[in-house]
Motif scaffolding. Structure first.
Motif, PDB file in Angstrom:
ATOM      1  N   UNK A  47       2.979 -24.225   1.768  1.00 56.48           N
ATOM      2  CA  UNK A  47       2.016 -24.383   2.867  1.00 56.48           C
ATOM      3  C   UNK A  47       2.708 -24.586   4.218  1.00 56.48           C
ATOM      4  N   UNK A  48       3.854 -25.235   4.216  1.00 53.69           N
ATOM      5  CA  UNK A  48       4.562 -25.540   5.461  1.00 53.69           C
ATOM      6  C   UNK A  48       5.727 -24.590   5.723  1.00 53.69           C
ATOM      7  N   UNK A  49       5.630 -23.371   5.200  1.00 52.20           N
ATOM      8  CA  UNK A  49       6.648 -22.351   5.441  1.00 52.20           C
ATOM      9  C   UNK A  49       6.028 -21.186   6.203  1.00 52.20           C
ATOM     10  N   UNK A  50       6.795 -20.600   7.109  1.00 53.20           N
ATOM     11  CA  UNK A  50       6.347 -19.414   7.846  1.00 53.20           C
ATOM     12  C   UNK A  50       7.551 -18.508   8.061  1.00 53.20           C
ATOM     13  N   UNK A  51       7.358 -17.216   7.843  1.00 54.41           N
ATOM     14  CA  UNK A  51       8.433 -16.247   8.041  1.00 54.41           C
ATOM     15  C   UNK A  51       8.164 -15.461   9.319  1.00 54.41           C
ATOM     16  N   UNK A  71       5.661 -14.300  -5.862  1.00 57.12           N
ATOM     17  CA  UNK A  71       4.237 -14.641  -5.676  1.00 57.12           C
ATOM     18  C   UNK A  71       4.067 -15.875  -4.796  1.00 57.12           C
ATOM     19  N   UNK A  72       4.724 -15.859  -3.641  1.00 58.37           N
ATOM     20  CA  UNK A  72       4.669 -16.988  -2.727  1.00 58.37           C
ATOM     21  C   UNK A  72       3.649 -16.721  -1.627  1.00 58.37           C
ATOM     22  N   UNK A  73       2.923 -17.751  -1.259  1.00 53.27           N
ATOM     23  CA  UNK A  73       1.921 -17.656  -0.210  1.00 53.27           C
ATOM     24  C   UNK A  73       2.523 -18.235   1.077  1.00 53.27           C
ATOM     25  N   UNK A  74       3.381 -17.422   1.721  1.00 52.94           N
ATOM     26  CA  UNK A  74       4.062 -17.842   2.941  1.00 52.94           C
ATOM     27  C   UNK A  74       3.454 -17.079   4.112  1.00 52.94           C
ATOM     28  N   UNK A  75       3.120 -17.809   5.174  1.00 51.86           N
ATOM     29  CA  UNK A  75       2.547 -17.178   6.357  1.00 51.86           C
ATOM     30  C   UNK A  75       3.574 -16.250   7.001  1.00 51.86           C
ATOM     31  N   UNK A  76       3.148 -15.030   7.311  1.00 50.13           N
ATOM     32  CA  UNK A  76       4.002 -14.059   7.992  1.00 50.13           C
ATOM     33  C   UNK A  76       3.619 -14.028   9.464  1.00 50.13           C
ATOM     34  N   UNK A  77       4.614 -14.176  10.323  1.00 46.06           N
ATOM     35  CA  UNK A  77       4.378 -14.181  11.768  1.00 46.06           C
ATOM     36  C   UNK A  77       5.168 -13.036  12.400  1.00 46.06           C
ATOM     37  N   UNK A  78       4.451 -12.085  12.953  1.00 49.17           N
ATOM     38  CA  UNK A  78       5.046 -10.896  13.552  1.00 49.17           C
ATOM     39  C   UNK A  78       5.629 -11.245  14.920  1.00 49.17           C
ATOM     40  N   UNK A 100      13.463 -15.043  10.018  1.00 51.75           N
ATOM     41  CA  UNK A 100      13.718 -16.463  10.221  1.00 51.75           C
ATOM     42  C   UNK A 100      12.625 -17.248   9.504  1.00 51.75           C
ATOM     43  N   UNK A 101      13.019 -18.154   8.647  1.00 48.52           N
ATOM     44  CA  UNK A 101      12.062 -18.968   7.899  1.00 48.52           C
ATOM     45  C   UNK A 101      11.946 -20.331   8.559  1.00 48.52           C
ATOM     46  N   UNK A 102      10.732 -20.652   8.978  1.00 47.47           N
ATOM     47  CA  UNK A 102      10.439 -21.971   9.547  1.00 47.47           C
ATOM     48  C   UNK A 102       9.986 -22.869   8.405  1.00 47.47           C
ATOM     49  N   UNK A 103      10.660 -24.009   8.279  1.00 45.22           N
ATOM     50  CA  UNK A 103      10.314 -24.986   7.250  1.00 45.22           C
ATOM     51  C   UNK A 103       9.942 -26.290   7.943  1.00 45.22           C
ATOM     52  N   UNK A 104       8.774 -26.825   7.623  1.00 42.53           N
ATOM     53  CA  UNK A 104       8.313 -28.081   8.203  1.00 42.53           C
ATOM     54  C   UNK A 104       8.199 -29.093   7.068  1.00 42.53           C
ATOM     55  N   UNK A 105       8.956 -30.192   7.168  1.00 41.15           N
ATOM     56  CA  UNK A 105       8.915 -31.193   6.101  1.00 41.15           C
ATOM     57  C   UNK A 105       7.701 -32.110   6.260  1.00 41.15           C
ATOM     58  N   UNK A 106       7.553 -33.058   5.336  1.00 39.40           N
ATOM     59  CA  UNK A 106       6.392 -33.951   5.327  1.00 39.40           C
ATOM     60  C   UNK A 106       6.290 -34.785   6.598  1.00 39.40           C
ATOM     61  N   UNK A 111      12.862 -27.115  10.553  1.00 38.99           N
ATOM     62  CA  UNK A 111      14.197 -26.537  10.404  1.00 38.99           C
ATOM     63  C   UNK A 111      14.024 -25.028  10.290  1.00 38.99           C
ATOM     64  N   UNK A 112      14.988 -24.302  10.833  1.00 40.12           N
ATOM     65  CA  UNK A 112      14.918 -22.853  10.938  1.00 40.12           C
ATOM     66  C   UNK A 112      16.066 -22.262  10.132  1.00 40.12           C
ATOM     67  N   UNK A 113      15.743 -21.333   9.247  1.00 37.57           N
ATOM     68  CA  UNK A 113      16.751 -20.694   8.404  1.00 37.57           C
ATOM     69  C   UNK A 113      16.793 -19.212   8.745  1.00 37.57           C
ATOM     70  N   UNK A 114      17.951 -18.756   9.227  1.00 32.43           N
ATOM     71  CA  UNK A 114      18.149 -17.357   9.585  1.00 32.43           C
ATOM     72  C   UNK A 114      18.907 -16.645   8.465  1.00 32.43           C
ATOM     73  N   UNK A 115      18.969 -15.328   8.548  1.00 38.40           N
ATOM     74  CA  UNK A 115      19.682 -14.437   7.635  1.00 38.40           C
ATOM     75  C   UNK A 115      18.902 -14.224   6.337  1.00 38.40           C
ATOM     76  N   UNK A 116      18.656 -12.973   6.037  1.00 37.74           N
ATOM     77  CA  UNK A 116      17.849 -12.624   4.859  1.00 37.74           C
ATOM     78  C   UNK A 116      18.471 -13.128   3.563  1.00 37.74           C
TER      79      UNK A 116
END
Length: 133
Positions: A47-51, A71-78, A100-106, A111-116
């Motif tokens: 829920x707290x992940x966005x690509x 089968x992950x339900x990750x929000x895609x942001x163009x 870039x994967x945006x991860x938001x903790x509790x 935190x931002x994760x780059x590179x495929x």
């Protein structure tokens, strides 16, 4: 000279992009079939992940395929066609690089994760199927 090189690559992306999307659509991986309760638990964790991605970027396609396979339900942001998402990527991550994967903790910490490859390794380690015993 620089504008000419940029124009060349932009034209190349425009010409090749539809073929990349078609190939991706024709060869989509099948997702993991989980029991409903397990899938709901995975959805809660994602829920707290966005690509942030570009639709025709080959590295973004690679990452979106892993998301589909798991089968992950990750929000895609163009970040290519939506200026709001592009601005958020630059403001939060510091650069317009995708995927870039945006991860938001509790606690709301981002935190931002780059590179495929790094993103795919993270997704596989967190959400991949458990090895058979």
């Amino acid at each position: 000279m620089k504008p000419l090189i940029r124009l060349f690559f932009k034209t190349l992306r425009v010409l090749i992009g539809p073929f990349l999307l078609l190939g991706n659509w024709l060869t989509q991986p099948k997702g993991i079939d989980r029991p409903p309760a397990e899938q709901q638990a995975i959805d809660a964790r994602t829920h707290n992940l966005a690509l942030y991605h570009y639709p025709t970027c080959p590295f973004c396609l690679k990452t979106r395929r892993v998301i589909r396979r798991l089968s992950l339900n990750i929000e895609l942001r163009d970040a290519q066609n939506d200026p709001v998402h592009r601005a958020a990527l630059i403001a939060g991550g510091g650069k317009p690089q995708v995927p870039c994967l945006l991860m938001i903790d509790a606690g709301g910490q981002q935190s931002w994760l780059y590179e495929s490859d790094a993103i795919n390794a993270f997704l596989n380690s967190e959400f991949g199927a458990a090895p058979a015993a």
